[in-house]
Design an enzyme around this catalytic site. Structure first.
Site, PDB file in Angstrom:
ATOM      1  N   THR A 126     -30.346 -79.941 -39.878  1.00 17.94           N
ATOM      2  CA  THR A 126     -29.960 -79.931 -38.455  1.00 17.94           C
ATOM      3  C   THR A 126     -31.152 -79.502 -37.592  1.00 17.94           C
ATOM      4  O   THR A 126     -31.937 -78.639 -38.001  1.00 17.94           O
ATOM      5  CB  THR A 126     -28.808 -78.919 -38.257  1.00 17.94           C
ATOM      6  N   GLY A 127     -31.227 -80.060 -36.404  1.00 17.64           N
ATOM      7  CA  GLY A 127     -32.242 -79.591 -35.442  1.00 17.64           C
ATOM      8  C   GLY A 127     -33.084 -80.738 -34.906  1.00 17.64           C
ATOM      9  O   GLY A 127     -32.933 -81.897 -35.316  1.00 17.64           O
ATOM     10  N   ALA A 129     -36.946 -75.512 -39.915  1.00 21.73           N
ATOM     11  CA  ALA A 129     -36.889 -74.045 -40.022  1.00 21.73           C
ATOM     12  C   ALA A 129     -37.365 -73.428 -38.717  1.00 21.73           C
ATOM     13  O   ALA A 129     -38.083 -74.063 -37.941  1.00 21.73           O
ATOM     14  CB  ALA A 129     -37.756 -73.551 -41.172  1.00 21.73           C
ATOM     15  N   LYS A 161     -33.721 -69.553 -40.829  1.00 19.77           N
ATOM     16  CA  LYS A 161     -33.052 -70.732 -40.301  1.00 19.77           C
ATOM     17  C   LYS A 161     -31.813 -70.296 -39.521  1.00 19.77           C
ATOM     18  O   LYS A 161     -31.358 -69.170 -39.637  1.00 19.77           O
ATOM     19  CB  LYS A 161     -32.643 -71.678 -41.441  1.00 19.77           C
ATOM     20  N   GLY A 172     -31.422 -71.270 -36.034  1.00 28.56           N
ATOM     21  CA  GLY A 172     -31.612 -71.350 -34.588  1.00 28.56           C
ATOM     22  C   GLY A 172     -30.588 -72.290 -33.953  1.00 28.56           C
ATOM     23  O   GLY A 172     -30.141 -72.070 -32.832  1.00 28.56           O
ATOM     24  N   GLU A 217     -26.237 -75.314 -44.074  1.00 26.48           N
ATOM     25  CA  GLU A 217     -27.607 -75.601 -44.525  1.00 26.48           C
ATOM     26  C   GLU A 217     -27.889 -74.890 -45.844  1.00 26.48           C
ATOM     27  O   GLU A 217     -28.476 -75.458 -46.769  1.00 26.48           O
ATOM     28  CB  GLU A 217     -28.603 -75.146 -43.460  1.00 26.48           C
ATOM     29  N   LYS A 224     -44.574 -72.658 -36.821  1.00 26.64           N
ATOM     30  CA  LYS A 224     -43.487 -71.966 -37.538  1.00 26.64           C
ATOM     31  C   LYS A 224     -43.985 -71.155 -38.742  1.00 26.64           C
ATOM     32  O   LYS A 224     -43.249 -70.353 -39.304  1.00 26.64           O
ATOM     33  CB  LYS A 224     -42.435 -72.985 -38.033  1.00 26.64           C
TER      34      LYS A 224
HETATM   35  C1  5RP Z   1     -30.560 -75.123 -37.421  1.00 26.36           C
HETATM   36  C2  5RP Z   1     -31.845 -74.794 -38.061  1.00 26.36           C
HETATM   37  C3  5RP Z   1     -33.028 -75.620 -37.698  1.00 26.36           C
HETATM   38  O1  5RP Z   1     -33.573 -76.164 -38.844  1.00 26.36           O
HETATM   39  C4  5RP Z   1     -34.033 -74.750 -37.035  1.00 26.36           C
HETATM   40  O2  5RP Z   1     -33.421 -74.105 -35.915  1.00 26.36           O
HETATM   41  C5  5RP Z   1     -35.250 -75.532 -36.550  1.00 26.36           C
HETATM   42  O3  5RP Z   1     -34.899 -76.334 -35.487  1.00 26.36           O
HETATM   43  P1  5RP Z   1     -35.917 -77.335 -34.797  1.00 26.36           P
HETATM   44  O4  5RP Z   1     -36.215 -78.415 -35.778  1.00 26.36           O
HETATM   45  O5  5RP Z   1     -35.158 -77.838 -33.584  1.00 26.36           O
HETATM   46  O6  5RP Z   1     -37.143 -76.558 -34.401  1.00 26.36           O
HETATM   47  O7  5RP Z   1     -31.968 -73.914 -38.874  1.00 26.36           O
HETATM   48  O8  5RP Z   1     -29.558 -74.215 -37.791  1.00 26.36           O
END
Ligand code: 5RP
Length: 218
Positions: free
Chosen positions: A28-29, A83, A94, A96, A103, A121
């Site tokens: 996700t993300g 991440a 993880k 966010g 996940e 990151k």
């Molecule tokens: C969601 C997550 C995402 O992998 C993490 O927040 C990174 O997000 P992005 O790819 O938008 O930077 O853990 O729960």
């Protein structure tokens, strides 16, 4: 290149880790969203995917991929996800986006976890990014008090409910020197569903988008 372009670069580089066929685990993300866009070109090789969130499920269906319940498939060959932070041992923070529990389940059920991110990151010590903890709603205050005892400052992520119907506490001011130990400690607090430290099940491959091209850490 801006951060989003670096995420896209990492997402594209992950294509080479895909197996020839089977069912893919998809996270996700925003970085994963780029990966799903790339997947559109090769999707016919695969039976479908298992998804870690309603948002990714929608996006996968939009490119014409079938989405399976994890219970309907066996061990997955690969899980691709982003991440919020990674250290050099590929322990991650993880959650966010709030999808940490699903996940973590899919990562656990997969042979290989390929993590995609932009190079900002990668950190030496995790904790600058507030650590997400998914909590059963009635336990919110109790869990918050326990997290304070561990040295953190929990902040309730207001107006946010996870896909599992729970709340998130984002824990600020942690210096995570021992990710595996802290993951175990937080997971033992009654009312915690999952903490967003991926220490017991780190990534196997980390692909970082950078100005000089994708960097891979194994
Ligand atoms: C969601 C997550 C995402 O992998 C993490 O927040 C990174 O997000 P992005 O790819 O938008 O930077 O853990 O729960």
């Amino acid at each position: 290149m801006n951060q989003d372009e670096l995420k896209r670069q990492a997402a594209q580089a992950a294509l080479e880790y895909l197996p020839d066929s089977g069912v893919l685990g998809i996270g996700t993300g925003s970085t994963v969203n780029h990966f799903i866009d790339f997947l559109a070109d090769v999707k016919n090789r695969f039976e479908g995917a298992v998804s870690s969130s309603e948002a990714s499920t929608e996006r996968l269906k939009a490119i014409g991929m079938q989405v399976f319940d994890l219970n309907a498939v066996g061990e997955l060959e690969i899980y691709v996800d982003g991440a919020d932070e990674s250290n050099h041992s590929l322990h991650l923070i993880k959650g966010g986006g709030g999808a940490l529990t699903r996940e973590k389940i899919i990562a656990a059920a997969s042979k290989k976890f390929v993590c995609i991110a932009d190079e900002s990151k990668l950190v030496h010590v995790m904790g600058k990014f507030p650590l997400p903890v998914e909590v059963i709603p009635m336990a919110r205050s109790y869990v918050a008090r326990e997290l304070v005892k561990l040295g953190g400052t929990p902040v309730w992520r207001e107006n946010f409910i996870t896909d599992n119907g729970n709340i998130i506490l984002d824990v600020q001011n942690l210096e995570i020197m021992e990710p595996v130990k802290l993951e175990t400690q937080i997971n033992q607090i009654a009312g915690v569903v999952t903490v967003g430290i991926f220490g017991h099940r780190p990534a196997d491959v980390l692909i970082l988008g950078s100005e000089s091209g994708p960097k891979t850490i194994l």
